[in-house]
Scaffold this active site. Structure first.
Site: not given
Length: 665
Positions: A429, A469, A337
């Site tokens: 983010h 997650l 990213r």
């Protein structure tokens, strides 16, 4: 204070197993005499609450939303990593560990990361047992897709709703314990201070957001699972309510903060459309599996597209610059990213941006639709299919994989992404930094734990996609329930923690005094006025591009802004009712303090790492130099060169950055 990470001795692969075999345990009969407070009901807090209650502890769980299922984890889209090697493509526990450490620029704690990779496979089994509807392949087995920064397919997903489905699994487990009376749920409550008694975390002060009542809650341990602080930038992919308050209160009571200036810059977000926007919307990184990122090769074409005088579909392949594929051929559009974000910003800064603000690149699915269409035509024995038929068949495949994401994009942008390339741009983010924790996930305050995004340990300077997650559920289901018992084993004779003590009196008074100030201050500016100003300073001077002069200016500007905030902020309404502006005022006050620490941390780091680079240290080709001198304490060494030195050299070469001699220690 000396930081003790309490990392067990021995080889990485054996640390967690050996540690579990030797830690103290709490007898099941004694667990029902011990209280634990959990702040936050996202994947980390929800899974921790459910598991601790299942073990027999008395759990009090707090969230500021109207329901635990409204936690921001529900917004996660792309998937969750696990080293199960279902695709047979060479994945393993070590490979997941390797990718995570490498993706984080070697700034994460290796022992914690290996443990995370080790328990990842258990998470999938747990969630399948809960009924989470993961995507499945043609034969009915769980499907996987790839994410940025890796060369295998290890990401389990539920269309573009993975976070929602996983959160519902944790929520159902919580509800079972709520019904049994083992979890006492406090919705619409916000933690406003931590209470320390005799050096240990023994409770919190919370505000009932509906009635305004200030409440005291005691426990033998407090777990902070309140997520990240990306909203310090004002514009981010976080929910508007996401904040730093719980973590910041713990920090102000003595818990160390680690890496506050490291934030995740996500490369695939819907671009900002103007100056009056309050939130950015995430487009799952999974889209980069099938979407190709490009900008026009010629500045004139970019200008015409920005002015809507030319359509992107009018440009031929030769007129397009697929810059990630050009720069990083091995990974292509699936670079990590931070790499994708920096590359997109560089192209836009050079004038090749494609939307009205000049801050967007294209994410194009035309090639994938055509590829899938031809494949489907062969499967269905369609000879010489027309272009229209190929498009129809291919669109169905893309729609099955990403349909809800495309639908969301079309509703926001009012363009059909099947026919016109999506526009994306990097945005704040996830947060890499957070409360410092040891191997047990305990902060520097005894009895106070931090899990999930609220702590700093697993992701270094940059988080790989689909790892958020994984960390949240690993901490809540499989790590904290073991490690917290080691601490609580000494509390089995303590008894109920009273709340009528001087420590609770003092903490409650501090909270009430602050609320009284906000309600009674006759200022001239709204809370959002200050939040937006802070966000602009943070993005312009503490964002993806940083330099010494700008960071020093940011520190001064934030300090002045904070002074003005305490003089001139205006909060309408009463403290005896639901008052969102009052809640927001407290959160922005904490953001203003965090912002200054954030800038100071960035100033001290004469390095480029993750999504951020220091302009002073750029090589002639414009790429950011990683550091002048790379120093890292490796958890293990091979004969000769430290292993992390080898890996670090690899990533420098992978990013086409000149490799110079560096010292490792």
């Amino acid at each position: 204070m000396t930081l003790d990470s309490k990392i067990p001795k021995g080889p990485l692969k054996d640390k967690w197993t050996d540690y579990k075999n030797k830690i103290n345990l709490v007898n099941p009969a004694n667990k029902r005499h011990i209280d634990i407070i959990v702040v936050g009901t996202g994947l980390a807090g929800g899974s921790a609450s459910a598991t601790l209650a299942e073990l027999g502890y008395n759990v009090k769980t707090f969230c500021y939303q109207d329901s635990p299922r409204r936690a921001h984890s529900i917004a996660a889209q792309g998937g969750i990593n696990a080293a199960k090697n279902y695709q047979g493509d060479g994945d393993s526990t070590y490979r997941l560990f390797y990718d995570t450490v490498k993706g984080g620029d070697y700034r994460s704690r290796e022992a914690n990361v290996y443990r995370l990779a080790e328990v990842s496979a258990n998470i999938i089994d747990q969630c399948v047992a809960q009924g989470v509807p993961f995507a499945r392949d043609y034969g009915g087995l769980l499907d996987n897709r790839s994410f940025g920064g890796v060369l295998v397919s290890r990401t389990f997903y539920a269309k573009g709703q993975t976070g929602q489905q996983l959160l519902l699994g944790a929520y159902s487990a919580m509800n079972r314990q709520i019904a049994r009376g083992k979890i006492e749920m406090f919705n619409r409550h916000e933690m406003l201070d931590l209470v320390i008694v005799n050096g240990k975390a023994r409770g919190i002060i919370a505000r009932n957001l509906v009635t305004g009542e200030i409440e005291r809650h005691s426990a033998h341990a407090v777990v902070i699972a309140s997520g990240g602080y990306g909203n310090v930038y004002f514009l981010s992919t976080n929910a508007m309510g996401s904040n730093v308050t719980a973590a910041w209160k713990v920090h102000k009571k003595g818990a160390f903060f680690a890496n506050p200036c490291f934030t995740q810059i996500h490369p695939t977000c819907i671009p900002r459309s103007g100056d009056y926007q309050s939130k950015l919307t995430l487009m799952s990184e999974s889209l980069r599996n099938d979407g190709r990122i490009w900008v026009p090769k010629n500045l004139e074409d970019a200008k015409l597209i920005r002015e809507r005088k030319k359509k992107p579909t009018e440009l031929s392949e030769e007129e397009r610059d697929y810059f990630l594929e050009r720069r990083y051929p091995a990974f292509g559009n699936l670079v990590p990213r931070d790499v994708a974000s920096r590359a997109a910003k560089e192209r836009c800064d050079a004038g090749f941006g494609v939307n009205a603000t000049g801050e967007a690149v294209f994410l194009d699915f035309a090639a994938s639709i055509e590829r899938y269409g031809k494949e489907q035509a062969k499967i269905h024995n369609i000879d010489n299919p027309s272009a229209a038929k190929i498009y129809e068949l291919g669109q169905k495949i893309v729609e099955a994989k990403y349909g809800n994401l495309f639908q969301m994009y079309e509703k926001i942008v009012d363009e059909n992404p099947y026919k016109t390339p999506m526009m994306i741009y990097p945005a704040v983010h996830y947060t890499m930094g957070g409360i410092w924790v040891d191997y047990n996930l305990m902060t520097t305050i005894p009895g106070c734990y931090a899990i999930g995004e609220a702590n700093f340990s697993e992701h270094g300077a940059n988080r790989l996609g689909a790892s958020a997650l994984m960390q949240g559920l690993a901490d809540g289901y499989f790590v904290l329930p073991y490690t917290i018992g080691d601490y609580l084993a000494d509390d089995i004779r303590t008894g109920k923690i009273p709340t009528n003590t001087p420590e609770f009196d003092e903490a409650e008074k501090s909270v009430k005094d602050r609320i009284d100030f906000f309600i009674n201050n006759k200022g001239t500016h709204s809370v959002d006025y200050y939040h937006k100003k802070l966000g602009k300073i943070m993005w312009d001077k503490c964002g993806m591009s940083r330099n010494e002069a700008g960071l020093k200016e940011a520190i001064e500007e934030i300090s002045e802004l904070r002074k003005d905030f305490w003089k001139n902020v205006s909060v309408p309404g009463s403290d005896k009712q639901y008052n969102e502006e009052l809640a927001k005022a407290g959160r922005v006050a904490d953001f203003l303090e965090l912002g200054e620490l954030f800038a100071k941390d960035a100033l001290q780091r004469e390095e480029s790492a993750g999504g951020h680079f220091r302009e002073e240290y750029q090589t002639p080709d414009g790429e950011a130099q990683r550091r002048k001198e790379f120093q890292y304490v490796s958890a293990w060494e091979y004969k000769g060169e430290p292993k992390d030195a080898v890996l670090h050299k690899e990533i420098l070469e992978y990013e086409n950055i000149e490799v110079k001699e560096r010292s490792y220690k």
